[in-house]
Design a protein around this motif. Structure first.
Motif, mmCIF file in Angstrom:
data_model
loop_
_atom_site.group_PDB
_atom_site.id
_atom_site.type_symbol
_atom_site.label_atom_id
_atom_site.label_comp_id
_atom_site.label_asym_id
_atom_site.label_seq_id
_atom_site.Cartn_x
_atom_site.Cartn_y
_atom_site.Cartn_z
ATOM 1 N N PRO A 172 0.808 -1.228 0.000
ATOM 2 C CA PRO A 172 0.000 0.000 0.000
ATOM 3 C C PRO A 172 0.837 1.272 0.000
ATOM 4 O O PRO A 172 0.431 2.294 -0.572
ATOM 5 C CB PRO A 172 -0.833 -0.116 1.283
ATOM 6 N N SER A 173 2.014 1.231 0.626
ATOM 7 C CA SER A 173 2.859 2.427 0.632
ATOM 8 C C SER A 173 3.408 2.709 -0.767
ATOM 9 O O SER A 173 3.684 3.863 -1.108
ATOM 10 C CB SER A 173 4.004 2.286 1.639
ATOM 11 N N VAL A 174 3.554 1.659 -1.600
ATOM 12 C CA VAL A 174 3.937 1.867 -2.998
ATOM 13 C C VAL A 174 2.835 2.635 -3.724
ATOM 14 O O VAL A 174 3.109 3.554 -4.505
ATOM 15 C CB VAL A 174 4.201 0.517 -3.695
ATOM 16 N N LEU A 175 1.587 2.267 -3.456
ATOM 17 C CA LEU A 175 0.456 2.990 -4.053
ATOM 18 C C LEU A 175 0.461 4.450 -3.621
ATOM 19 O O LEU A 175 0.245 5.355 -4.442
ATOM 20 C CB LEU A 175 -0.853 2.308 -3.652
ATOM 21 N N VAL A 176 0.719 4.684 -2.334
ATOM 22 C CA VAL A 176 0.798 6.062 -1.833
ATOM 23 C C VAL A 176 1.915 6.818 -2.536
ATOM 24 O O VAL A 176 1.759 7.972 -2.945
ATOM 25 C CB VAL A 176 1.017 6.059 -0.305
ATOM 26 N N GLY A 177 3.065 6.165 -2.704
ATOM 27 C CA GLY A 177 4.193 6.805 -3.383
ATOM 28 C C GLY A 177 3.880 7.162 -4.816
ATOM 29 O O GLY A 177 4.250 8.244 -5.293
ATOM 30 N N ALA A 178 3.190 6.257 -5.520
ATOM 31 C CA ALA A 178 2.814 6.533 -6.910
ATOM 32 C C ALA A 178 1.852 7.706 -6.990
ATOM 33 O O ALA A 178 1.948 8.547 -7.892
ATOM 34 C CB ALA A 178 2.194 5.283 -7.534
ATOM 35 N N ALA A 179 0.911 7.783 -6.040
ATOM 36 C CA ALA A 179 -0.053 8.884 -6.033
ATOM 37 C C ALA A 179 0.639 10.225 -5.774
ATOM 38 O O ALA A 179 0.373 11.225 -6.457
ATOM 39 C CB ALA A 179 -1.127 8.627 -4.975
ATOM 40 N N ILE A 180 1.543 10.251 -4.789
ATOM 41 C CA ILE A 180 2.246 11.501 -4.468
ATOM 42 C C ILE A 180 3.137 11.922 -5.628
ATOM 43 O O ILE A 180 3.193 13.105 -5.990
ATOM 44 C CB ILE A 180 3.069 11.339 -3.178
#
Length: 289
Positions: A172-180
């Motif tokens: 999930p933190s990868v998803l957050v990183g992609a969004a940011i």
């Protein structure tokens, strides 16, 4: 894991075949397509709980997401400024930076073999940097240096959270990183110049070079030992340089070959000895069952 490294390694050669997209636009589209892919993959894999993990992840998960954002952004920008070989060899410093970060911020003791590997790898990178001072490639290599530094920060944050009883799911933190990354690079990417050919290649990078292998690497890490994962991950350097050479005619400079050999040799030496020590400590003592 070998398939994962091969997918990771396609970034350089694919980037070299873009026609109009440049710099931050490349970063934006890759991060955006990664975000879209993960929004499909993660709910199918982990269910709707993945969104509650993001919501309840706390400060550590968001710091981890920022680290992923730095890695996504710096990697693609570096590829537009310097050679694929420079970027990949610089990124290979990740395990050694992580070991240093663990020593400084968490207090992990480093064995002598790791200190030796750090010194040897430092010589290799120093050789690369020294030979690039006059050829305009140093800026790209310095940008690439942000990737292993952010990776070391990411690992340290996750380990510190685990020590406090907080379980951080890296996916999930990868998803957050992609969004940011998408949000931060959107203003810098405007106005868009990518044509349909470029968008197709960037969609490939987002889905098959980043989203899918990131998920697969997490699964592999649950089965393989950490040194085995670290050693196999080095194949990305070999695959990436070879693909850029064969597919885009980008021959690595002699300084990169020399410096890269020192870096990779130091990492292989460190990880193989680490794996041997772990197996020896796990072996039963004579006379025990």
């Amino acid at each position: 894991m070998v398939a994962v490294t091969l997918m990771w390694a396609t970034a350089g050669v694919v980037t070299r075949h873009l026609e109009h997209a440049r710099s931050f636009e490349i970063t934006f589209w890759r991060s955006f397509f990664t975000l879209l892919a993960l929004l499909v993959i993660l709910p199918l894999w982990q269910g709707r709980a993945v969104f509650s993990k993001i919501r309840d992840g706390g400060r550590a998960l968001w710091i981890s997401g920022l680290c992923w954002c730095v890695m996504f952004t710096a990697f693609m920008v570096a590829l537009t400024l310097t050679s694929v070989a420079n970027v990949l060899v610089t990124m290979a410093l990740g395990p050694l930076f992580t070991a240093l970060a663990a020593r400084i911020f968490i207090g992990h003791r480093l064995p002598a073999r790791t200190w030796i590997a750090i010194v040897v790898a430092g010589f290799g990178i120093g050789w690369m940097y020294g030979t690039q001072l006059g050829d305009g490639l140093l800026a790209g290599t310095l940008v690439a240096l942000c990737v292993p530094l952010a990776g070391a920060c990411n690992w340290t944050v996750v380990q510190h959270a685990h020590a406090k009883g907080q379980d951080i799911d890296l996916v999930p933190s990868v998803l957050v990183g992609a969004a940011i990354s998408s949000l931060l690079t959107l203003p810098l990417a405007w106005p868009f110049q990518a044509n349909s050919h470029d968008l197709g290649l960037l969609a490939f990078l987002g889905v098959f070079q980043l989203a899918i292998p990131c998920v697969l690497s997490v699964i592999c890490a649950r089965i393989l030992k950490a040194p085995e994962v670290a050693l196999l991950a080095l194949l990305e350097i070999v695959f990436g340089i070879a693909l850029a050479w064969i597919g885009a005619g980008e021959e690595p400079a002699s300084s990169v070959v020399t410096g890269g050999a020192l870096v990779i040799g130091a990492l292989v030496f460190n990880e193989l000895l680490g794996l041997r020590d772990r197996r020896a400590s796990a072996a039963p003592l004579p006379g025990t069952h």
